[in-house]
Design a protein around this motif. Structure first.
Motif, mmCIF file in Angstrom:
data_model
loop_
_atom_site.group_PDB
_atom_site.id
_atom_site.type_symbol
_atom_site.label_atom_id
_atom_site.label_comp_id
_atom_site.label_asym_id
_atom_site.label_seq_id
_atom_site.Cartn_x
_atom_site.Cartn_y
_atom_site.Cartn_z
ATOM 1 N N GLU A 1 24.671 -43.848 -32.178
ATOM 2 C CA GLU A 1 25.917 -44.368 -31.438
ATOM 3 C C GLU A 1 25.196 -44.698 -29.856
ATOM 4 O OE1 GLU A 1 29.725 -42.591 -30.928
ATOM 5 O OE2 GLU A 1 30.239 -41.373 -32.880
ATOM 6 N N PRO A 2 25.680 -46.067 -28.792
ATOM 7 C CA PRO A 2 25.226 -45.935 -27.758
ATOM 8 C C PRO A 2 25.686 -44.873 -26.501
ATOM 9 C CG PRO A 2 26.578 -47.802 -28.327
ATOM 10 C CD PRO A 2 27.029 -46.234 -29.475
ATOM 11 N N GLY A 3 24.573 -44.844 -25.651
ATOM 12 C CA GLY A 3 24.742 -43.551 -24.554
ATOM 13 C C GLY A 3 24.079 -41.804 -25.287
ATOM 14 N N SER A 4 24.317 -42.010 -27.161
ATOM 15 C CA SER A 4 23.218 -40.475 -27.401
ATOM 16 C C SER A 4 21.688 -40.643 -27.050
ATOM 17 C CB SER A 4 23.485 -40.713 -28.465
ATOM 18 O OG SER A 4 23.215 -41.923 -29.566
ATOM 19 N N LYS A 5 21.239 -39.660 -27.349
ATOM 20 C CA LYS A 5 19.565 -39.386 -27.110
ATOM 21 C C LYS A 5 18.418 -40.281 -28.003
ATOM 22 C CE LYS A 5 18.424 -35.171 -29.909
ATOM 23 N NZ LYS A 5 18.225 -34.073 -30.004
ATOM 24 N N TRP A 6 20.215 -39.693 -29.027
ATOM 25 C CA TRP A 6 18.922 -41.645 -29.865
ATOM 26 C C TRP A 6 18.757 -42.427 -29.445
ATOM 27 C CZ3 TRP A 6 16.858 -37.409 -32.285
ATOM 28 C CH2 TRP A 6 17.323 -36.627 -33.014
ATOM 29 N N ALA A 7 19.979 -43.103 -29.182
ATOM 30 C CA ALA A 7 19.520 -44.822 -28.659
ATOM 31 C C ALA A 7 18.389 -44.755 -27.252
ATOM 32 C CB ALA A 7 21.647 -44.764 -28.001
ATOM 33 N N ASP A 8 18.681 -43.858 -26.410
ATOM 34 C CA ASP A 8 18.100 -43.621 -25.526
ATOM 35 C C ASP A 8 16.328 -43.798 -26.243
ATOM 36 O OD1 ASP A 8 19.743 -43.351 -23.841
ATOM 37 O OD2 ASP A 8 19.673 -41.327 -23.274
ATOM 38 N N ALA A 9 16.196 -43.110 -26.921
ATOM 39 C CA ALA A 9 14.690 -43.069 -28.038
ATOM 40 C C ALA A 9 15.018 -44.762 -28.836
ATOM 41 C CB ALA A 9 14.481 -42.207 -29.064
ATOM 42 N N ALA A 10 15.488 -45.064 -29.345
ATOM 43 C CA ALA A 10 15.525 -45.930 -29.475
ATOM 44 C C ALA A 10 15.615 -47.683 -28.457
ATOM 45 C CB ALA A 10 16.628 -46.785 -30.349
ATOM 46 N N LYS A 11 16.128 -47.091 -27.212
ATOM 47 C CA LYS A 11 15.603 -48.175 -26.213
ATOM 48 C C LYS A 11 13.931 -48.494 -26.181
ATOM 49 C CE LYS A 11 16.674 -49.599 -22.251
ATOM 50 N NZ LYS A 11 17.845 -49.536 -20.533
ATOM 51 N N VAL A 12 13.663 -47.599 -26.369
ATOM 52 C CA VAL A 12 11.755 -46.732 -26.072
ATOM 53 C C VAL A 12 11.564 -47.640 -26.842
ATOM 54 C CG1 VAL A 12 10.503 -44.905 -25.617
ATOM 55 C CG2 VAL A 12 12.459 -44.796 -24.563
ATOM 56 N N SER A 13 11.392 -47.193 -28.108
ATOM 57 C CA SER A 13 11.131 -48.224 -29.400
ATOM 58 C C SER A 13 11.020 -49.230 -29.101
ATOM 59 C CB SER A 13 11.179 -47.417 -30.809
ATOM 60 O OG SER A 13 10.976 -46.461 -31.037
ATOM 61 N N LEU A 14 11.949 -49.819 -29.055
ATOM 62 C CA LEU A 14 12.341 -51.549 -29.049
ATOM 63 C C LEU A 14 11.840 -51.762 -27.367
ATOM 64 C CD1 LEU A 14 13.697 -53.310 -30.431
ATOM 65 C CD2 LEU A 14 16.321 -53.421 -28.576
ATOM 66 N N THR A 15 11.526 -51.779 -26.721
ATOM 67 C CA THR A 15 10.615 -51.932 -25.377
ATOM 68 C C THR A 15 9.515 -51.863 -25.863
ATOM 69 O OG1 THR A 15 12.436 -51.381 -23.466
ATOM 70 C CG2 THR A 15 10.390 -51.958 -23.206
ATOM 71 N N ALA A 16 9.362 -50.650 -26.091
ATOM 72 C CA ALA A 16 7.673 -51.041 -26.879
ATOM 73 C C ALA A 16 7.169 -51.880 -27.523
ATOM 74 C CB ALA A 16 7.014 -49.874 -26.899
ATOM 75 N N ARG A 17 8.412 -52.349 -28.137
ATOM 76 C CA ARG A 17 7.415 -53.224 -29.676
ATOM 77 C C ARG A 17 7.961 -55.059 -29.002
ATOM 78 N NH1 ARG A 17 8.173 -52.104 -35.316
ATOM 79 N NH2 ARG A 17 6.982 -50.029 -34.877
ATOM 80 N N GLY A 18 8.452 -55.534 -27.792
ATOM 81 C CA GLY A 18 8.344 -56.475 -27.076
ATOM 82 C C GLY A 18 9.479 -57.393 -27.286
ATOM 83 N N ASP A 19 9.293 -58.200 -26.780
ATOM 84 C CA ASP A 19 10.183 -59.546 -27.409
ATOM 85 C C ASP A 19 9.751 -60.102 -28.053
ATOM 86 O OD1 ASP A 19 12.349 -58.110 -25.342
ATOM 87 O OD2 ASP A 19 11.671 -59.581 -23.928
ATOM 88 N N GLY A 20 8.435 -60.338 -29.044
ATOM 89 C CA GLY A 20 8.042 -61.473 -30.078
ATOM 90 C C GLY A 20 8.664 -61.269 -31.097
ATOM 91 N N GLY A 21 7.686 -61.673 -31.639
ATOM 92 C CA GLY A 21 8.081 -61.806 -33.255
ATOM 93 C C GLY A 21 8.555 -62.966 -33.974
ATOM 94 N N THR A 22 8.626 -63.258 -35.292
ATOM 95 C CA THR A 22 8.919 -64.433 -35.621
ATOM 96 C C THR A 22 10.463 -64.350 -35.526
ATOM 97 O OG1 THR A 22 9.863 -63.031 -38.024
ATOM 98 C CG2 THR A 22 6.876 -63.692 -37.483
ATOM 99 N N GLY A 23 11.365 -65.408 -36.371
ATOM 100 C CA GLY A 23 12.667 -66.298 -35.827
ATOM 101 C C GLY A 23 13.450 -64.428 -36.736
ATOM 102 N N TRP A 24 13.190 -64.427 -37.853
ATOM 103 C CA TRP A 24 14.467 -63.649 -38.206
ATOM 104 C C TRP A 24 13.830 -62.447 -37.221
ATOM 105 C CZ3 TRP A 24 12.452 -58.606 -39.667
ATOM 106 C CH2 TRP A 24 11.435 -58.031 -40.117
ATOM 107 N N SER A 25 12.419 -61.764 -36.745
ATOM 108 C CA SER A 25 12.439 -60.841 -36.491
ATOM 109 C C SER A 25 13.053 -60.718 -34.677
ATOM 110 C CB SER A 25 11.283 -60.331 -35.900
ATOM 111 O OG SER A 25 10.910 -59.309 -34.931
#
Length: 781
Positions: free
Chosen positions: A620-644
């Motif tokens: 759920e947004p605002g949880s510690k898991w959401a914060d950690a997911a944001k860290v992972s997502l930021t590290a992966r970056g905004d690239g990728g293929t179309g579906w990604s």
């Protein structure tokens, strides 16, 4: 917040206003909802390339690509069941099940993972995989060529090629020697045919020859009267196929030619109907049904009797009833003189209103493509929907089940197209029988299983491509859409007959296959592999999250249906002992593997360990898991293929970061979208279109948790706007108006009688509990 209209229901709703009534079915159908005149793709030149430029039409089973070339129009067409491979294949076919006994292979691998912690994909594939045999591929049915002698060699300023998403019509128009010519094509679901009409504004000006062509030599084409019959057998598996075309003309003369073509000269207009089919049936283990001849003949003859005008009217009524349920206004203004390919090329560099027009068009295009490629009575949308011009398409144009097939249907419920899931439901059901055999032979367990990809012939086992052959969690993930359909619609009959049986069997598979982790005693999936990179480990995050999602859904469904207490107790006990797949790593990230192996520099296109954020609902947004997911997502970056990139739109929306979600939408449009607005991996892969539409819905409306969240991730670039016809879990259809980035009016139409919680800044930033009755409409402003 105030109510617009007084009434007794406003008191019962706790502040909402009863504005009207109707049946629950009518609430979702919304047949009178206006759609924007801007739901149009158009181009100033014919298509020179199938993948990048041709325009798609489809009715679920049949699809065609319209080129709009002048001297020789081309309709490349498909029928979704025309597949090589499977039973009867020259290579032999084994459903992916092991062709030799491998006693103890899985247990030995699990023991080794307990000791070593990780194994290379190549090492695991050598022990658990095998070369694929008789898998097959989707096939192009061929091409309908319409030769137009006397047409200009090149278009002039009057030429226009377009696809009207709101009407499901592809048109080509041009003027030559003061005669205006028009072609119109559509794929009718009610009548099961592709229909075309060639006309001119002066009598006697339409002359053409229609002929069939194919890259294969496995057919005969014969013309008799107004009918062309194409018939053959695939060389690989002897699957019988047939297509028939009937050509009708007003005025002029028609002749059947000895080469299998039909020529019409000097007509006022010419129209045709095309039907096609195969002897495929989705019945295990033979996958063969009736010869298609009788059905194809009956279909084309009935369509001719119906007449062009009635066919068109029936098509428009059917298409509009689906497409017209949802309208999106985000401040768009489509420049009248800018074709779609130029609009795409200029995205981000010109007027904001033009950018918004492309975004709104892209949103509706995803809905259009799902309507066109997934209707009851055929297979679900595959990697390319229903459009394929090859005998060897990328990835066989198959069903990848480690995200792609599932992503195809993310938009279906919330974007108000629940009928399009019928082929998906049937496909999942058809996988159960072969999947049981794979579960028994490969795992020695109950339930059913399917791995990384499958075909229409029940391929539920493995192959030997080391980074994409092992994914037994796929069956569990496939059932999630079934449960979503129930959560939106609320039919216990559907839950009992369609959703729950495959859910329960998938749960039984994992009840038999989870193993206690010697590291901490929790129950884990082993071996596990996080798609499509890294090493094999035990208990990777995605595997654990999928099983957690499955058990949660199945337990909820079992309680609703009153299934056996013993089974529910077993599920509850196992769920308590299950590792949930949520763990914060050394640099604040949500770990992809149970051991902290994550690399900050890893920018792989798969972000599989965020399944619990989307499409799952553990985070759920605002949880510690959401914060950690944001860290992972930021590290992966905004690239990728179309579906990604499309998946990342959904991730950021679930994190309530509308600006980043919008940035990902822009990245997809700028670098992963072709001129005809198809998503590209590359090459073309349709899941990115569907995923982007889903992501836009998630920016505007979410309901995966206990509340219906209004505008949870609205980007700053959409400060003013409205959306009509989105659906929420719990049985509600919503219209939302907003200004200065805040909701100003919410209209809710209930499809079930129950209590709902709405969350919006319209209510002072808090929530409102609303008691609603099925068929009633409530307004908040």
């Amino acid at each position: 917040m105030r109510s617009a209209i007084g009434g007794a229901a406003a008191l019962a709703a706790g502040g909402g206003t009863l504005a009207g009534a109707g049946s629950a079915a009518a609430a979702d159908a919304r047949p009178g909802l206006d759609t924007s005149d801007e739901s149009l793709l158009w181009y100033a030149a014919p298509a020179a390339d199938w993948e990048r430029e041709a325009l798609p039409i489809g009715n679920g089973a049949l699809g065609a690509m319209v080129f709009g070339t002048l001297a020789s129009e081309r309709l490349q067409f498909n029928e979704k069941t025309l597949w090589t491979g499977g039973p009867g294949s020259r290579e032999g076919y084994d459903f992916g099940n092991w062709r030799e006994d491998r006693p103890g292979a899985l247990d030995a691998l699990r023991d080794e993972l307990d000791t070593k912690g990780r194994l290379s994909p190549d090492a695991v594939a050598a022990r658990l995989g095998q070369a694929r045999r008789g898998y097959g591929a989707h096939q192009t049915f061929g091409d309908l060529h319409i030769e137009m002698p006397g047409a200009p060699a090149a278009p002039d300023g009057t030429y226009r090629r377009s696809l009207d998403l709101a009407q499901g019509l592809a048109t080509v128009s041009y003027t030559h020697e003061q005669v205006h010519h028009q072609r119109e094509f559509f794929a009718s679901c009610p009548d099961g045919v592709i229909v075309g009409k060639l006309s001119a504004d002066r009598t006697g000006q339409v002359t053409c020859t229609l002929r069939y062509g194919s890259p294969r030599a496995d057919f005969t084409a014969r013309a008799n009267g107004d009918r062309i019959t194409v018939r053959g057998e695939l060389a690989d598996n002897a699957l019988t196929f047939e297509a028939q075309l009937r050509v009708l003309n007003q005025g002029g003369k028609r002749v059947a030619n000895g080469d299998g073509s039909v020529t019409v000269t000097g007509a006022d207009h010419v129209w045709f109907v095309l039907a096609a089919g195969t002897e495929y049936a989705d019945t295990y283990p033979d996958y063969r049904g009736d010869d298609p001849h009788a059905t194809v003949t009956r279909t084309v003859d009935k369509a001719v009797t119906t007449g062009h005008g009635a066919l068109r009217t029936r098509h428009l009524g059917d298409h509009r009833a689906l497409f017209g349920r949802v309208a999106l206004n985000i401040g768009q203004a489509l420049p009248a003189d800018v074709p779609t390919d130029r609009l795409l090329k200029q995205y981000g560099t010109g007027a904001a209103a033009a950018d918004r027009a492309l975004e709104a068009l892209f949103f509706q295009y995803g809905r259009y493509l799902l309507i066109a490629s997934s209707r009851a009575g055929s297979l679900p949308a595959n990697l390319q929907g229903v459009w394929n011009n090859s005998t060897t398409p990328p990835w066989s144009a198959d069903y990848h089940t480690n995200i792609n097939l599932q992503m195809n249907y993310w938009l279906a419920e919330a974007a108000n197209l629940p009928e399009t899931t019928a082929p998906y439901d049937r496909f999942v059901e058809a996988l159960r029988a072969p999947g049981r055999r794979t579960a028994e032979e490969m795992f020695g367990s109950r339930g059913w299983v399917v791995h990384n990809e499958t075909n229409p012939f029940g391929f539920t086992g493995v192959h030997d491509w080391s980074t994409s052959f092992w994914f037994p969690e796929a069956a569990a993930w496939l059932t999630a859409q079934l449960y979503e359909h129930y959560r939106f619609g609320g039919s216990t009959d559907y839950l009992r007959t369609t959703a729950y049986p495959p859910m329960k069997e998938a749960a039984e598979f994992w009840l038999d296959n989870l193993r206690a982790d010697p590291r901490d005693g929790t129950l884990i999936v082993t071996p596990s592999y996080s798609p499509e990179h890294g090493d094999f480990t035990a208990g990777d995050a995605m595997a654990q999250q999928i099983v957690h999602d499955l058990f949660t859904n199945t337990l909820e469904a079992a309680r609703v249906l009153g299934d056996a207490p013993a089974f529910r107790a077993e599920l509850e006990k196992t769920l308590r002992a299950l590792d949930p797949g949520l763990r914060v790593g050394s640099w604040g990230q949500l770990q992809e593997w149970k051991t902290d192996l994550d690399d900050r520099a890893d920018d792989h296109r798969h972000v599989s360990h965020l399944y619990a954020l989307h499409p799952g609902r553990q985070i759920e947004p605002g949880s510690k898991w959401a914060d950690a997911a944001k860290v992972s997502l930021t590290a992966r970056g905004d690239g990728g293929t179309g579906w990604s990139k499309a998946w990342k739109i959904n991730f950021w929306a679930r994190l309530h970061d509308g600006d980043h979600a919008h940035k990902m939408l822009g990245e997809q449009l700028k670098s992963s979208t072709l001129p005809n607005l198809w998503d590209t991996h590359p090459p073309f892969q349709i899941d990115g279109n569907f995923g982007a539409t889903s992501g836009i819905v998630e920016m505007l409306l979410q309901s995966q948790h206990t509340a219906i969240e209004i505008l949870p991730a609205l980007p700053a670039t959409w400060p003013e706007g409205s959306v009509r016809g989105l659906r929420a879990r719990g049985g509600a259809t919503l219209d939302i108006d907003w200004s200065s980035g805040r909701a100003t009016r919410i209209t809710l139409t209930a499809t079930r009688t129950r209590e709902l919680t709405l969350r919006s800044d319209l209510f002072g930033g808090g929530s409102k509990v609303v008691k609603v009755r099925a068929g009633q409409r409530y307004v908040f402003e």
